[in-house]
Design a protein around this motif. Structure first.
Motif, PDB file in Angstrom:
ATOM      1  N   THR A  84     -44.029 -35.678  37.732  1.00 27.86           N
ATOM      2  CA  THR A  84     -43.616 -36.225  36.325  1.00 27.86           C
ATOM      3  C   THR A  84     -44.226 -37.619  36.009  1.00 27.86           C
ATOM      4  O   THR A  84     -44.747 -37.878  35.357  1.00 27.86           O
ATOM      5  N   LEU A  85     -44.392 -38.426  37.315  1.00 25.65           N
ATOM      6  CA  LEU A  85     -45.123 -39.651  37.292  1.00 25.65           C
ATOM      7  C   LEU A  85     -46.490 -39.676  36.843  1.00 25.65           C
ATOM      8  O   LEU A  85     -47.135 -40.378  36.346  1.00 25.65           O
ATOM      9  N   ILE A  86     -46.886 -38.548  37.534  1.00 32.49           N
ATOM     10  CA  ILE A  86     -48.315 -38.280  37.280  1.00 32.49           C
ATOM     11  C   ILE A  86     -48.916 -37.949  35.995  1.00 32.49           C
ATOM     12  O   ILE A  86     -49.662 -38.424  35.265  1.00 32.49           O
ATOM     13  N   ILE A  87     -48.090 -36.986  35.282  1.00 27.97           N
ATOM     14  CA  ILE A  87     -48.124 -36.430  34.108  1.00 27.97           C
ATOM     15  C   ILE A  87     -47.892 -37.560  32.831  1.00 27.97           C
ATOM     16  O   ILE A  87     -48.788 -37.752  32.071  1.00 27.97           O
ATOM     17  N   PHE A 111     -48.342 -40.807  33.543  1.00 25.35           N
ATOM     18  CA  PHE A 111     -49.168 -41.831  33.681  1.00 25.35           C
ATOM     19  C   PHE A 111     -50.566 -41.401  32.878  1.00 25.35           C
ATOM     20  O   PHE A 111     -51.038 -42.239  32.119  1.00 25.35           O
ATOM     21  N   MET A 112     -50.829 -40.095  32.733  1.00 26.64           N
ATOM     22  CA  MET A 112     -52.057 -39.385  32.165  1.00 26.64           C
ATOM     23  C   MET A 112     -51.630 -39.686  30.798  1.00 26.64           C
ATOM     24  O   MET A 112     -52.620 -39.904  29.887  1.00 26.64           O
ATOM     25  N   LYS A 113     -50.695 -39.407  30.314  1.00 28.57           N
ATOM     26  CA  LYS A 113     -50.156 -39.258  28.952  1.00 28.57           C
ATOM     27  C   LYS A 113     -49.848 -40.638  28.206  1.00 28.57           C
ATOM     28  O   LYS A 113     -50.459 -40.895  27.117  1.00 28.57           O
ATOM     29  N   TYR A 114     -49.385 -41.364  28.967  1.00 29.14           N
ATOM     30  CA  TYR A 114     -48.828 -42.958  28.514  1.00 29.14           C
ATOM     31  C   TYR A 114     -49.846 -43.808  28.668  1.00 29.14           C
ATOM     32  O   TYR A 114     -49.881 -44.965  27.959  1.00 29.14           O
ATOM     33  N   VAL A 115     -50.446 -43.803  29.783  1.00 29.24           N
ATOM     34  CA  VAL A 115     -51.730 -44.897  30.074  1.00 29.24           C
ATOM     35  C   VAL A 115     -53.006 -44.516  29.915  1.00 29.24           C
ATOM     36  O   VAL A 115     -53.716 -45.201  29.104  1.00 29.24           O
ATOM     37  N   LEU A 116     -53.276 -43.430  30.339  1.00 27.43           N
ATOM     38  CA  LEU A 116     -54.807 -42.864  30.195  1.00 27.43           C
ATOM     39  C   LEU A 116     -55.037 -42.550  28.921  1.00 27.43           C
ATOM     40  O   LEU A 116     -56.347 -42.864  28.231  1.00 27.43           O
ATOM     41  N   LEU A 117     -54.114 -41.947  27.974  1.00 32.22           N
ATOM     42  CA  LEU A 117     -54.257 -41.596  26.874  1.00 32.22           C
ATOM     43  C   LEU A 117     -54.122 -42.561  25.492  1.00 32.22           C
ATOM     44  O   LEU A 117     -54.768 -42.526  24.644  1.00 32.22           O
ATOM     45  N   LEU A 147     -40.478 -41.209  31.835  1.00 31.84           N
ATOM     46  CA  LEU A 147     -40.170 -39.947  32.650  1.00 31.84           C
ATOM     47  C   LEU A 147     -39.925 -38.987  31.827  1.00 31.84           C
ATOM     48  O   LEU A 147     -39.665 -37.815  32.235  1.00 31.84           O
ATOM     49  N   ASN A 148     -40.186 -39.028  30.370  1.00 29.02           N
ATOM     50  CA  ASN A 148     -40.115 -37.712  29.675  1.00 29.02           C
ATOM     51  C   ASN A 148     -41.522 -37.378  29.185  1.00 29.02           C
ATOM     52  O   ASN A 148     -42.428 -37.659  28.569  1.00 29.02           O
ATOM     53  N   ALA A 149     -41.976 -36.541  30.358  1.00 31.89           N
ATOM     54  CA  ALA A 149     -43.560 -36.005  30.320  1.00 31.89           C
ATOM     55  C   ALA A 149     -43.799 -34.834  29.480  1.00 31.89           C
ATOM     56  O   ALA A 149     -44.968 -34.295  29.531  1.00 31.89           O
ATOM     57  N   GLY A 150     -42.888 -34.342  28.847  1.00 34.02           N
ATOM     58  CA  GLY A 150     -43.150 -33.452  27.667  1.00 34.02           C
ATOM     59  C   GLY A 150     -42.511 -32.042  27.986  1.00 34.02           C
ATOM     60  O   GLY A 150     -43.251 -31.205  28.463  1.00 34.02           O
ATOM     61  N   PHE A 151     -40.942 -31.809  27.869  1.00 35.77           N
ATOM     62  CA  PHE A 151     -40.441 -30.562  27.961  1.00 35.77           C
ATOM     63  C   PHE A 151     -41.165 -29.516  27.255  1.00 35.77           C
ATOM     64  O   PHE A 151     -41.345 -28.387  28.125  1.00 35.77           O
ATOM     65  N   ASP A 152     -41.343 -29.569  25.965  1.00 34.81           N
ATOM     66  CA  ASP A 152     -41.667 -28.447  25.147  1.00 34.81           C
ATOM     67  C   ASP A 152     -43.036 -28.057  25.547  1.00 34.81           C
ATOM     68  O   ASP A 152     -43.371 -26.793  25.737  1.00 34.81           O
ATOM     69  N   ASN A 197     -46.554 -23.644  38.455  1.00 35.08           N
ATOM     70  CA  ASN A 197     -45.612 -24.552  38.182  1.00 35.08           C
ATOM     71  C   ASN A 197     -44.911 -25.386  39.152  1.00 35.08           C
ATOM     72  O   ASN A 197     -44.462 -26.497  38.732  1.00 35.08           O
ATOM     73  N   SER A 198     -45.830 -25.400  40.417  1.00 35.74           N
ATOM     74  CA  SER A 198     -45.152 -26.620  41.216  1.00 35.74           C
ATOM     75  C   SER A 198     -46.363 -27.757  41.095  1.00 35.74           C
ATOM     76  O   SER A 198     -46.107 -28.744  41.503  1.00 35.74           O
ATOM     77  N   ALA A 199     -47.353 -27.630  40.060  1.00 32.32           N
ATOM     78  CA  ALA A 199     -48.001 -28.744  40.014  1.00 32.32           C
ATOM     79  C   ALA A 199     -47.590 -29.377  38.647  1.00 32.32           C
ATOM     80  O   ALA A 199     -47.936 -30.667  38.445  1.00 32.32           O
ATOM     81  N   ILE A 200     -46.950 -28.725  37.711  1.00 27.79           N
ATOM     82  CA  ILE A 200     -46.505 -29.467  36.468  1.00 27.79           C
ATOM     83  C   ILE A 200     -44.966 -29.190  36.544  1.00 27.79           C
ATOM     84  O   ILE A 200     -44.466 -29.438  35.141  1.00 27.79           O
TER      85      ILE A 200
END
Length: 321
Positions: A96-99, A101-107, A251-256, A267-270
């Motif tokens: 969750t933290l990695i995804i 970070f990619m969405k809310y900081v890198l993007l 922490l809302n990394a995008g459920f949908d 699945n283990s990675a995301i």
């Protein structure tokens, strides 16, 4: 405008000096006068009560054992202990933290850059065309978007692997590769959001006073200097505000999105907190445990917003409030 401000000031003064009963009658009269406007906000109020206020009230389920019949049994911090005693929870939190970070900081910088580039388009007609095209993906559901990206990234007939094949690159199955799947989430989120999320910054650029551009032209500033010294300073406040607000959803990394892109290979990675809550709560019926995870998410997001707000206030003088 001055007359309107004076009128509002006089009304406030009259209300402050008015007896309590008269003040209540005056407020009731105002409500009757503007009843159409109040009726218009009723659907929004109902939405927030059902989907925002009521869930907050029932966060107490994290401290109780849910029962369909009879009173709930108070369990204290039992479910929080269960969460932190489960090794898989920390793997999911890491994902969750990695995804996030990619969405809310890198993007995040890409939205600002896109708004600036949009402003640099001289042709108004072409600019509107780019705006419409970039906004459209925001209105598509993740089911449709996932279908488009799975098709484009197909190892046999996808456009991306076709192009890679021209350069002698072996076809890559992006959708089953743990190394690539997070970047698929990153770029698909960017494709969907770049037009919509850049609106705030583009509006801030349009609100810049023409006199600043004129002064820069008189000083002989290049276009790069105009962007650096005129446009970017005007974007500081909206950038800080939006960044702080986005951290509240860190922490809302995008459920949908994750639910539509996941499969057994990746699945283990995301696997993120939202899919974990869905699995243990709705599928397995462990409502108290799922609520406890949701409460941790909410508290973490609130803490991030407060910390970032006060740090921003301390160093830039700008914050959410």
């Amino acid at each position: 405008m001055e007359n309107v401000n004076k009128k509002l000031f006089l009304e406030n003064q009259m209300n402050s000096n008015m007896p309590k009963e008269r003040k209540i009658k005056s407020n009731i009269a105002k409500i009757k006068r503007d009843k159409v406007l109040y009726f218009m906000i009723i659907p929004t109020l109902i939405y927030f009560i059902i989907f925002r206020v009521w869930p907050i009230i029932n966060m107490r389920l994290a401290f109780f054992t849910f029962k369909t019949k009879g009173p709930w049994v108070f369990e204290g911090f039992k479910y929080f202990k269960m969460i932190f005693d489960t090794p898989v929870f920390f793997e999911i939190l890491r994902n969750t933290l990695i995804i996030s970070f990619m969405k809310y900081v890198l993007l995040f910088p890409l939205f600002v850059i896109f708004a600036i580039l949009l402003n640099e388009i001289r042709s108004r007609g072409f600019r509107k065309y780019v705006q419409v095209i970039s906004y459209l993906p925001h209105f598509l559901s993740w089911v449709v978007i996932a279908g488009i990206w799975i098709s484009v990234l197909s190892p046999t007939s996808g456009a991306v692997n076709e192009i890679l094949g021209w350069f002698g690159v072996t076809p890559i199955d992006f959708m089953t590769s743990k190394e690539h799947i997070r970047w698929v989430l990153f770029w698909s989120e960017g494709w969907r959001s770049i037009g919509w999320d850049s609106i705030v910054y583009f509006a801030a650029i349009l609100s810049i006073s023409p006199s600043l551009y004129e002064a820069a032209a008189i000083d002989g500033a290049s276009r790069a200097n105009v962007i650096r010294y005129v446009i970017l300073p005007a974007l500081v406040v909206p950038m800080v505000t939006m960044f702080i607000l986005n951290l509240g959803f860190f922490l809302n990394a995008g459920f949908d999105q994750v639910l539509n892109f996941t499969n057994n290979s990746v699945n283990s990675a995301i696997d993120i907190l939202d899919t974990y809550i869905y699995r243990i709560g709705l599928l397995n019926g462990q409502y108290s445990l799922a609520t406890a995870v949701g409460l941790i998410k909410g508290l973490f997001g609130t803490a991030l917003v407060l910390i970032t707000h006060f740090v921003s206030k301390r160093f830039t003088g700008k914050g959410v409030w």
